[in-house]
Every structure is written in structure tokens, then in C-alpha cells.
Design a protein around this motif. Structure first.
Motif, PDB file in Angstrom:
ATOM      1  N   GLY A  96       0.777  -1.237   0.000  1.00 21.97           N
ATOM      2  CA  GLY A  96       0.000   0.000   0.000  1.00 21.97           C
ATOM      3  C   GLY A  96       0.806   1.284   0.000  1.00 21.97           C
ATOM      4  O   GLY A  96       0.233   2.368  -0.012  1.00 21.97           O
TER       5      GLY A  96
ATOM      6  N   THR B 269      -0.113   3.926  -2.792  1.00 17.54           N
ATOM      7  CA  THR B 269      -1.528   4.222  -3.030  1.00 17.54           C
ATOM      8  C   THR B 269      -1.733   5.657  -3.504  1.00 17.54           C
ATOM      9  O   THR B 269      -1.217   6.605  -2.905  1.00 17.54           O
TER      10      THR B 269
ATOM     11  N   CYS C 142      -3.230   0.890  -6.052  1.00 16.85           N
ATOM     12  CA  CYS C 142      -1.783   0.742  -5.897  1.00 16.85           C
ATOM     13  C   CYS C 142      -1.160   1.110  -7.238  1.00 16.85           C
ATOM     14  O   CYS C 142      -1.359   0.412  -8.234  1.00 16.85           O
TER      15      CYS C 142
ATOM     16  N   ALA D 211      -5.142   6.344   1.890  1.00 16.79           N
ATOM     17  CA  ALA D 211      -6.207   5.423   2.299  1.00 16.79           C
ATOM     18  C   ALA D 211      -7.071   6.047   3.396  1.00 16.79           C
ATOM     19  O   ALA D 211      -8.306   5.944   3.358  1.00 16.79           O
TER      20      ALA D 211
ATOM     21  N   ASN E 101      -2.552  -1.610   3.820  1.00 14.62           N
ATOM     22  CA  ASN E 101      -1.347  -0.804   4.044  1.00 14.62           C
ATOM     23  C   ASN E 101      -0.549  -1.381   5.210  1.00 14.62           C
ATOM     24  O   ASN E 101      -1.064  -1.487   6.311  1.00 14.62           O
TER      25      ASN E 101
END
Length: 163
Positions: free
Chosen positions: A46, A49, A58, A109, A132
Motif C-alpha cells: 500500500g 496508493t 496501488c 487510504a 497498508n
């Protein structure tokens, strides 16, 4: 090949992109946006991201050509100029940053979660961050950061509703 993409609200072009090149490589090496980190290159950690058309992905798993004509938002594009986004600020204030390698992906995230659901439960926060990985923090300070950011985003949303 040439890839034209909107990054953090601005049109950008990357030239001489080879067909198998990842969006992550283009962001970091061709366009000078090193915020997203290159760790596992398999979509497992992660750290890379980013938003692609508003959806967290990703960047190591997205071929650069797939981003043609699309919108990408990186960790560098979350704040406004020198002002940090509330999620970024919360990570700093709670000490959720240690080595910093996982931080950009966690911030993106968490940003996605708190803007979708500023009242998420701890279980929902854990689920949203499950993709993550962090080897330094033990996650508790990260959860504190998400809770703090969520409270700030939730308060801002309520203030906007009353206006």
C-alpha cells in the motif's frame, strides 16, 4: 509512448514511456513526484496508493498507459499549496509518522475513508487500512491519526450543513 494525465489538478505529459512501465514509476521518476513509495511492487504493502479517477489504487499495479486521459491524485495533491490536508496534519500531530515509508499510502487510504465516512468505527478504520503495511508504528498512532482527522472532517461537514 506518450502518456497524458491530469495529476493533482494539472495536465502533465510523460514521454518515452515503455508499455510495461507502472504509473508509480512514471509519477516518481518521470514526473518528479516522489511521495508515493516503491516498496513491494506487488500491490501488497500500500505504500504507493494514489487516487485514480477518485478511487484508491496501488500505482505499482497500474500500467502507465492505463492512466492516459485520466485523473491521478497523489499524496502531494491532498493539501492546498503549503497547507496540509487534515489527514496529513493529524498524522503529524499524533506522531503516526516514523520511518515514513508507509505514510503516503496510509494517508491516501485514510483520506479516502474519512471523506467517505467521517464517523467510521475502529473496525471500519482497520478494514480501510488493511491493505497498508507498517513495520514501525504498531498502528495505534495511525488509528489515532485517522480518528483525529475524521473528527475534523466530520466537524467541517457539519459546519457546512448548518451554513
Amino acid at each position: 509512448m506518450r502518456v497524458n494525465v491530469e495529476i493533482n489538478g494539472e495536465p502533465r505529459t510523460a514521454d518515452d514511456v515503455w508499455p510495461g512501465e507502472s504509473l508509480l514509476y512514471v509519477l516518481r521518476e518521470r514526473l518528479g513526484l516522489p511521495g508515493s513509495k516503491n516498496a513491494c511492487e506487488q500491490g501488497e504493502c500500500g505504500s504507493c496508493t494514489v487516487y485514480l479517477d477518485g478511487t484508491p489504487v496501488c500505482a505499482c499495479l497500474v500500467a502507465a498507459g492505463q492512466a492516459e486521459g485520466r485523473s491521478v491524485r497523489t499524496v502531494e495533491g491532498l493539501g492546498a499549496g503549503e497547507e496540509l490536508d487534515p489527514v496529513q496534519e493529524a498524522f503529524v500531530r499524533t506522531g503516526a509518522v516514523q520511518c515514513g515509508f508507509c505514510t503516503p499510502g496510509l494517508v491516501v487510504a485514510a483520506h479516502d475513508l474519512v471523506h467517505r465516512d467521517p464517523h467510521a468505527s475502529d473496525a471500519e478504520i482497520r478494514e480501510a487500512l488493511a491493505g497498508n503495511l507498517c513495520r514501525c508504528t504498531g498502528y495505534e498512532k495511525i488509528l489515532d491519526a485517522v480518528r483525529l482527522a475524521a473528527s475534523q472532517v466530520g466537524q467541517a461537514g457539519q459546519a457546512g450543513e448548518r451554513a
